[in-house]
Design a protein around this motif. Structure first.
Motif, PDB file in Angstrom:
ATOM      1  N   VAL A  72     -14.782  -3.836  -8.815  1.00 24.23           N
ATOM      2  CA  VAL A  72     -15.099  -3.004  -7.658  1.00 24.23           C
ATOM      3  C   VAL A  72     -14.310  -3.458  -6.436  1.00 24.23           C
ATOM      4  O   VAL A  72     -13.711  -2.646  -5.716  1.00 24.23           O
ATOM      5  CB  VAL A  72     -16.609  -3.049  -7.351  1.00 24.23           C
ATOM      6  N   GLN A  73     -14.302  -4.758  -6.185  1.00 24.65           N
ATOM      7  CA  GLN A  73     -13.630  -5.272  -4.998  1.00 24.65           C
ATOM      8  C   GLN A  73     -12.118  -5.003  -5.027  1.00 24.65           C
ATOM      9  O   GLN A  73     -11.536  -4.577  -4.021  1.00 24.65           O
ATOM     10  CB  GLN A  73     -13.887  -6.771  -4.864  1.00 24.65           C
ATOM     11  N   ILE A  74     -11.493  -5.253  -6.167  1.00 19.92           N
ATOM     12  CA  ILE A  74     -10.041  -5.061  -6.259  1.00 19.92           C
ATOM     13  C   ILE A  74      -9.686  -3.578  -6.246  1.00 19.92           C
ATOM     14  O   ILE A  74      -8.770  -3.146  -5.526  1.00 19.92           O
ATOM     15  CB  ILE A  74      -9.479  -5.718  -7.529  1.00 19.92           C
ATOM     16  N   ALA A  75     -10.402  -2.777  -7.021  1.00 20.47           N
ATOM     17  CA  ALA A  75     -10.070  -1.358  -7.127  1.00 20.47           C
ATOM     18  C   ALA A  75     -10.370  -0.596  -5.842  1.00 20.47           C
ATOM     19  O   ALA A  75      -9.587   0.265  -5.435  1.00 20.47           O
ATOM     20  CB  ALA A  75     -10.835  -0.733  -8.299  1.00 20.47           C
ATOM     21  N   SER A  76     -11.488  -0.890  -5.194  1.00 23.78           N
ATOM     22  CA  SER A  76     -11.814  -0.183  -3.957  1.00 23.78           C
ATOM     23  C   SER A  76     -10.823  -0.535  -2.858  1.00 23.78           C
ATOM     24  O   SER A  76     -10.416   0.330  -2.067  1.00 23.78           O
ATOM     25  CB  SER A  76     -13.249  -0.499  -3.518  1.00 23.78           C
ATOM     26  N   ALA A  77     -10.399  -1.797  -2.781  1.00 19.94           N
ATOM     27  CA  ALA A  77      -9.399  -2.191  -1.780  1.00 19.94           C
ATOM     28  C   ALA A  77      -8.061  -1.513  -2.065  1.00 19.94           C
ATOM     29  O   ALA A  77      -7.372  -1.060  -1.141  1.00 19.94           O
ATOM     30  CB  ALA A  77      -9.232  -3.704  -1.764  1.00 19.94           C
ATOM     31  N   SER A  78      -7.691  -1.420  -3.333  1.00 21.98           N
ATOM     32  CA  SER A  78      -6.443  -0.747  -3.697  1.00 21.98           C
ATOM     33  C   SER A  78      -6.510   0.738  -3.366  1.00 21.98           C
ATOM     34  O   SER A  78      -5.529   1.329  -2.878  1.00 21.98           O
ATOM     35  CB  SER A  78      -6.159  -0.931  -5.189  1.00 21.98           C
ATOM     36  N   ALA A  79      -7.669   1.348  -3.626  1.00 23.74           N
ATOM     37  CA  ALA A  79      -7.849   2.756  -3.284  1.00 23.74           C
ATOM     38  C   ALA A  79      -7.770   2.961  -1.777  1.00 23.74           C
ATOM     39  O   ALA A  79      -7.146   3.909  -1.292  1.00 23.74           O
ATOM     40  CB  ALA A  79      -9.191   3.252  -3.813  1.00 23.74           C
ATOM     41  N   PHE A  80      -8.398   2.067  -1.031  1.00 23.14           N
ATOM     42  CA  PHE A  80      -8.370   2.142   0.434  1.00 23.14           C
ATOM     43  C   PHE A  80      -6.924   2.067   0.947  1.00 23.14           C
ATOM     44  O   PHE A  80      -6.540   2.823   1.846  1.00 23.14           O
ATOM     45  CB  PHE A  80      -9.205   1.010   1.024  1.00 23.14           C
ATOM     46  N   LEU A  81      -6.140   1.174   0.369  1.00 22.55           N
ATOM     47  CA  LEU A  81      -4.744   1.035   0.776  1.00 22.55           C
ATOM     48  C   LEU A  81      -3.980   2.332   0.560  1.00 22.55           C
ATOM     49  O   LEU A  81      -3.261   2.805   1.456  1.00 22.55           O
ATOM     50  CB  LEU A  81      -4.092  -0.101  -0.013  1.00 22.55           C
ATOM     51  N   GLY A  82      -4.123   2.917  -0.622  1.00 20.98           N
ATOM     52  CA  GLY A  82      -3.403   4.140  -0.925  1.00 20.98           C
ATOM     53  C   GLY A  82      -3.846   5.319  -0.069  1.00 20.98           C
ATOM     54  O   GLY A  82      -3.029   6.106   0.405  1.00 20.98           O
ATOM     55  N   LEU A  83      -5.147   5.436   0.157  1.00 15.65           N
ATOM     56  CA  LEU A  83      -5.684   6.562   0.917  1.00 15.65           C
ATOM     57  C   LEU A  83      -5.381   6.460   2.406  1.00 15.65           C
ATOM     58  O   LEU A  83      -5.357   7.455   3.109  1.00 15.65           O
ATOM     59  CB  LEU A  83      -7.198   6.660   0.708  1.00 15.65           C
TER      60      LEU A  83
END
Length: 315
Positions: free
Chosen positions: A300-311
């Motif tokens: 959750v922590q890695i994927a949500s941060a990666s999603a936040f970066l892209g968005l």
């Protein structure tokens, strides 16, 4: 969990995967009874206050309660019906609306998001909240947005200094001894999986990372540290918030930068982070309610941060 649909959509929109459950091991939140004249704000101490307009401090009726994924605790009741997005008055960002209320930051400023995609993703986190209560631990993008808006601009130099302080103890620089029967297998796996990342660091920054076997870490060349520092100083607030979040979860600034630069995908990063522990699990087995929760939390922590970066990136 409903919020996993949001992250899946967010990751899909920036060509990342996969879906996974969301949770947080610990979260403390506060809430007061919501009425039609109340605003929602977030505090710097990870508390949430729903308070009457014009009220300067949380009312005495505010209740503070621990939030835990394991207990499934919730905060208050959903006090809004419709979640929408709108462009900010200056036309240079997007905000989230809870009915007619504008979502605000801890400093009582409008939560101004850089892109419509991120605004819609944060709005979706609020939309997915159940009628029986608001679950802050299912809103990782909201948390990162508040961090980027509130914490990073004020403490940017402190964040960078802390990341560089921990750089010498980076997870990928620590190597298990190859002359010990207990760690030989770990060493071989580290050479196979981590060495390509270290070679990328050398090609990217012009300095070869130094590996060590000491638990207390070693010391990287000043040139490498300076190159990493220059990269961090050039990031915008959303980018630095992302790097800080990933580095904290991964115990590795190198992995965070590799994700930021597009060198590592989410699955590859998680494999490197958990390399040694997964080898132990293969040998000794998994403890349900312990190891599996830790794995889900890391995803959750890695994927949500990666999603936040892209968005958050304007295209």
């Amino acid at each position: 969990m409903a919020n996993s649909k949001l992250i899946f959509k967010a990751l899909k929109s920036i060509k990342l995967s996969p879906p996974f459950p969301l949770h947080s091991r610990y979260l403390t939140s506060s809430v007061a009874t919501a009425t039609a004249t109340q605003d929602l704000t977030f505090s710097n101490d990870d508390n949430i206050y729903v308070k009457a307009s014009g009220e300067k401090t949380p009312s005495s009726a505010t209740a503070t309660m621990p939030m835990s994924f394991m207990t499934g605790s919730i905060v208050g009741k959903r006090f809004y019906q419709k979640v929408t997005t709108r462009q900010t008055d200056d036309g240079n960002g997007w905000s989230v609306m809870l009915d007619y209320r504008t979502l605000r930051s801890p400093s009582k400023r409008v939560l101004k998001l850089p892109t419509l995609a991120l605004a819609k993703a944060v709005a979706a986190e609020w939309e997915y909240q159940e009628t029986d209560g608001i679950r802050p631990f299912t809103m990782p993008l909201m948390k990162l947005a508040c961090t980027a808006l509130e914490r990073v601009p004020i403490t940017r130099h402190k964040i960078i200094d802390y990341l560089l302080k921990k750089f010498n103890q980076d997870l990928v620089f620590c190597r298990a001894p190859d002359d010990n029967v207990l760690t030989n297998g770990v060493h071989e796996k580290q050479v196979q999986k981590i060495d390509p990342l270290l070679q990328w660091v050398e090609s990217e920054f012009g300095y070869k990372p130094i590996v060590y076997s000491s638990f207390f870490g070693g010391k990287q060349e000043d040139g490498l540290v300076k190159a990493v520092e220059n990269l961090l100083k050039k990031t915008d607030d959303c980018e630095l918030a992302t790097i800080d979040a990933i580095a904290s979860a991964a115990h590795s600034l190198t992995i965070a930068i590799a994700i930021f630069r597009g060198r590592l995908e989410i699955e590859d990063a998680i494999e490197l982070i958990r390399l040694e522990e997964d080898l132990q699990l293969d040998k000794w087995g998994l403890v349900e309610g312990g190891h599996d929760v830790d794995i889900a939390d890391l995803k959750v922590q890695i994927a949500s941060a990666s999603a936040f970066l892209g968005l958050s990136r304007r295209t």
